[in-house]
Design an enzyme around this catalytic site. Sequence first.
Site, PDB file in Angstrom:
ATOM      1  N   GLU A  92       0.807  -1.219   0.000  1.00 52.43           N
ATOM      2  CA  GLU A  92       0.000   0.000   0.000  1.00 52.43           C
ATOM      3  C   GLU A  92       0.839   1.268   0.000  1.00 52.43           C
ATOM      4  O   GLU A  92       0.499   2.241  -0.682  1.00 52.43           O
ATOM      5  CB  GLU A  92      -0.975   0.000   1.178  1.00 52.43           C
ATOM      6  CG  GLU A  92      -2.134  -0.990   1.034  1.00 52.43           C
ATOM      7  CD  GLU A  92      -1.815  -2.386   1.541  1.00 52.43           C
ATOM      8  OE1 GLU A  92      -0.644  -2.635   1.906  1.00 52.43           O
ATOM      9  OE2 GLU A  92      -2.723  -3.236   1.563  1.00 52.43           O
ATOM     10  N   HIS A 124     -11.037  -4.850  10.582  1.00 58.78           N
ATOM     11  CA  HIS A 124     -11.692  -4.803   9.265  1.00 58.78           C
ATOM     12  C   HIS A 124     -13.081  -4.174   9.339  1.00 58.78           C
ATOM     13  O   HIS A 124     -13.923  -4.456   8.487  1.00 58.78           O
ATOM     14  CB  HIS A 124     -11.843  -6.212   8.684  1.00 58.78           C
ATOM     15  CG  HIS A 124     -10.574  -6.864   8.230  1.00 58.78           C
ATOM     16  ND1 HIS A 124      -9.658  -7.391   9.098  1.00 58.78           N
ATOM     17  CD2 HIS A 124     -10.061  -7.073   6.996  1.00 58.78           C
ATOM     18  CE1 HIS A 124      -8.644  -7.912   8.426  1.00 58.78           C
ATOM     19  NE2 HIS A 124      -8.863  -7.728   7.143  1.00 58.78           N
TER      20      HIS A 124
HETATM   21  C1  LIG Z   1      -2.126  -4.408   4.843  1.00 54.54           C
HETATM   22  C2  LIG Z   1      -3.177  -5.251   4.252  1.00 54.54           C
HETATM   23  N1  LIG Z   1      -3.455  -5.120   2.942  1.00 54.54           N
HETATM   24  C3  LIG Z   1      -4.405  -5.878   2.375  1.00 54.54           C
HETATM   25  C4  LIG Z   1      -5.098  -6.796   3.105  1.00 54.54           C
HETATM   26  C5  LIG Z   1      -6.215  -7.603   2.461  1.00 54.54           C
HETATM   27  N2  LIG Z   1      -5.808  -8.987   2.293  1.00 54.54           N
HETATM   28  C6  LIG Z   1      -6.130  -9.938   3.189  1.00 54.54           C
HETATM   29  S1  LIG Z   1      -5.479 -11.418   2.821  1.00 54.54           S
HETATM   30  C7  LIG Z   1      -4.764 -10.803   1.417  1.00 54.54           C
HETATM   31  C8  LIG Z   1      -3.944 -11.684   0.557  1.00 54.54           C
HETATM   32  C9  LIG Z   1      -2.819 -12.247   1.306  1.00 54.54           C
HETATM   33  O1  LIG Z   1      -2.044 -13.041   0.483  1.00 54.54           O
HETATM   34  P1  LIG Z   1      -0.877 -13.876   1.104  1.00 54.54           P
HETATM   35  O2  LIG Z   1      -0.025 -13.030   1.970  1.00 54.54           O
HETATM   36  O3  LIG Z   1      -0.205 -14.586  -0.010  1.00 54.54           O
HETATM   37  O4  LIG Z   1      -1.609 -14.901   2.076  1.00 54.54           O
HETATM   38  P2  LIG Z   1      -2.697 -16.019   1.683  1.00 54.54           P
HETATM   39  O5  LIG Z   1      -4.025 -15.379   1.756  1.00 54.54           O
HETATM   40  O6  LIG Z   1      -2.374 -16.518   0.346  1.00 54.54           O
HETATM   41  O7  LIG Z   1      -2.575 -17.060   2.750  1.00 54.54           O
HETATM   42  C10 LIG Z   1      -5.049  -9.454   1.260  1.00 54.54           C
HETATM   43  C11 LIG Z   1      -4.609  -8.618   0.146  1.00 54.54           C
HETATM   44  C12 LIG Z   1      -4.791  -6.886   4.479  1.00 54.54           C
HETATM   45  N3  LIG Z   1      -5.455  -7.736   5.277  1.00 54.54           N
HETATM   46  N4  LIG Z   1      -3.826  -6.123   5.015  1.00 54.54           N
END
Ligand SMILES: Cc1ncc(C[n+]2csc(CCOP(=O)(O)OP(=O)(O)O)c2C)c(N)n1
Lengths: 326, 340
Positions: free
Chosen positions: B68, B137
Site C-alpha cells: 500500500e 476490518h
Molecule cells: C495491509 C493489508 N493489505 C491488504 C489486506 C487484504 N488482504 C487480506 S489477505 C490478502 C492476501 C494475502 O495473500 P498472502 O499473503 O499470499 O496470504 P494467503 O491469503 O495466500 O494465505 C489481502 C490482500 C490486508 N489484510 N492487510
Amino acid sequence: MVDNDTRVDFYRQMVRIRAYEAALQANYHADKTPQWDIGAGLIPGEMHLAAGQEPVAVGLCANLVKDDAITGPHRPHHLALAKGVDINKMTAEIYGRDTGLCHGKGGHMHLFDPEQHFSCSGIIAEGMPVAVGQALAFSRKGTDNVAVAVAGEGAANQGAFHEALNLAAMWKLPVVFIIEDNDWAISVARDTATPIKDGSLRGTAYGMPSQRVEGNDVEMIYEACKTAVERARAGGGPTLLEIHTVRMWGHFEGDAQAYRGDELNEANERDPIPAYEKRLLSAGLLTEDQAAQIKAEAEAEVQAAIDFATSSPEPKPSDAYLHVFA
Amino acid sequence: MTATIDAGTRRVTTAKAISEGIAQEMRANPDVFVMGEDVGPYGGIFGSTGGLFEEFGSTRIIDTPISETGFIGAGIGAAVEGMRPVVELMFVDFFGVCFDQIYNHMAKIHYESGGNVKVPMVLMTAVGGGYSDAAQHSQCLWATFAHMPGMKVVAPSNPYDAKGLMISAIRDDNPVVFMFHKGVMGLPWMAKNPRSIGPVPEEEYTVPIGKAAIAHEGSDVTVVSLSISVQHCLDVAEELEGTTSVEVIDLRSVVPLDRETILASVAKTGKLVIVDEDYKSFGLSGEIVATIADKDPSLLKAPVERVCYPDVPVPYARVLEYEALPTRDKIKAAIAKVTA
Ligand SMILES: Cc1ncc(C[n+]2csc(CCOP(=O)(O)OP(=O)(O)O)c2C)c(N)n1
Ligand SMILES: [Mg+2]
C-alpha cells in the site's frame, strides 16, 4: 531422517487440521441460507481456511516447544492447532463465545493464546515485526526460545516484512521467517506481484541464510525448519524459508475463484494429505484401517470442540466495554 | 436532494453506481486509471471496480501487490504529473501501513508547494462493520482522515450520491478520500437495507463535494448522519411520521463539512441527534456540536444525543458488535430523549 512414529504422527496431525478446516467450512456455510450472508449464522464474518497448507504448520511446529512463539497471518488455524493451541477454546472463539480464547472479542483472524505464545493478525505482514520483538525478549531474558513469523507470499511485498528481516538480521535474533507461498494473494497471482521467482533471495539480500522449499512435503519442510530453528536456538540468528504450498480452497469462504481457471483442478490434485497417506501405506507404516481410524478420531475431536463451542454461553453485551485498557 | 437531473427509474446497487461513474470518467479522460489490490478481474472485493478490467484492460485497471505504501505513493506521483488515479485501499483499516503517503504527501503537497503542485487523486476505500469482521476490518475512521488538513472526505449513503460524488472526486483537483460503507454497496452476499439499491441516471452527473442533503424533511428534531447510518435514520424517520417530525441530514461529505445546513436545521428544530458509526470521542460528532456551540449555543433547546461508536475497538461476536453499533433502536431512543 524422520523416524517412523514421527511420520505417522505428521500424518495424524495433518488429518486433524484438515478435519478441522472441513468441519468449519461445512458449518460456516450451513446456516447462511437461503440468501448467503457473510454476517449470518453461528460463524459470521470472513473465514480463511488453510486446506493444502497443513504440511507447513506440522513440519514447522514439530520443531517448536510451548515457549517458542508464532505470529500467524489471517489464515491461522493450521498453525494454531499444530502449535498446541487448545482446540476447544479456539473453536469457541471462532463461534464468538465467552469461553473462547479471547471471550469472543477476537474471532478467527485474531486468536491470542499467551500460554502457547501464539497470536495472529488480519493486517498483512504486520505480525512479522512482533515476532522480532518476541525474539528480542527471549534473547534479553537469556532463554533459548525462538520466535517464528509466518506470512503468505503476498505479504513479502509489504514493507513490514522487509523491515522485520533487516532488524532480525542486524540484531542476530532467534527468528525464523516462514513464507507460505500458495501462489495466490486473493486473486493476484504470485508471478504478477513480484518478478522474483525465488523469494529466498530476499533473505539473502538481508544477510541471512535462506531457502526455498519446493514440494509441500511435510518431511522436507520439517528438515528445513529444523535447521532454521536449531540455528536460531543456538544463537546463529534468523533464517528465511519460503515454502511452496497450495491453497486448495477459496481465499475466503464464498470466493468463487473464477480467476483461477484450470489451475484450481491442479491445485486440488496437489492435495498433500492423500499423497502422504499413500506414501505411508506403501512404506508399510500405516494400514487402511489405521488411516480410517485416525480420520475418525480427528473428526470426533473436532466435533467435540464444536459441541463445546456451541454449548458455551455468548458474552454479555455489556462485555463490549471491557478490556480496552488493562 | 441536489439532483439536477431526473434520476429515472433504473435501479442499481451502489457498487455498480461507483464503477459506472469511474468507467464514464475513464472513457472521457485517458488520464484516469485505477490501481489497487484485486481491482482487476476480481472487480474489487466490494465490487467498486466491477466490469472495468473487461473494458479497459490491465494497463488502466492495475492489480497491485500488497504494497500500500508503494502503490498509494505511486498514485500520488502519477497525480503530480497530471494523471487522475483512482487508488483503492481495500479496507480503510489498512491505512495503518501507508498513512505517511496519505497524510504527509497526498494531503500536504499542494500546501507545501505554495499551491504550485496539485494532487488530483481519489483514494477509494471500504469502511464499516456489522458483519463480524472484527477489530481490524470494520472501522469507519473518516474523522481520522478529516482531522488532517488537505484531503476532502466523502461518504455516500446511496447509489445516486455515490456515482455523483465519484465523478466529482475524479474531476476535483484535490485528493479526495472516497469512503464507501460495505453495507451500502448492495452486495449480493451481505445483508442490506433496500436503500442500497436505488435510481441512478445512466448519464454522467455530479454531486457537489461539501454539500449535505436534507434526506428527510422535518421540524421536531434534526438528525445528522452520514453513510450507512443515514439508511437507519431514514427508516426511523419514516416509522415516526405522524408522531415525531424528523429532519435527517445526510452529510455526504465530511470535508468540507456543510456547517450551514446543520445550523439552519438546528435553528429550526432546536433539537439535535448525531448518528455516526465512527468512534465517538475526538471526532465528527464532537465537531458538529462544536459548530453549534461556536455559532450560537442557544439554538439548542435540549442536550445533544450522540449515537456513535463507543470508544472501544470493534469486537467480533455479534452480540458484542451490535451492542456497540448505532442501531435503529438506539436512534429512536435518542430522538425520544431529545424531544421528550
Ligand atoms: C495491509 C493489508 N493489505 C491488504 C489486506 C487484504 N488482504 C487480506 S489477505 C490478502 C492476501 C494475502 O495473500 P498472502 O499473503 O499470499 O496470504 P494467503 O491469503 O495466500 O494465505 C489481502 C490482500 C490486508 N489484510 N492487510
Ligand atoms: Mg498467498
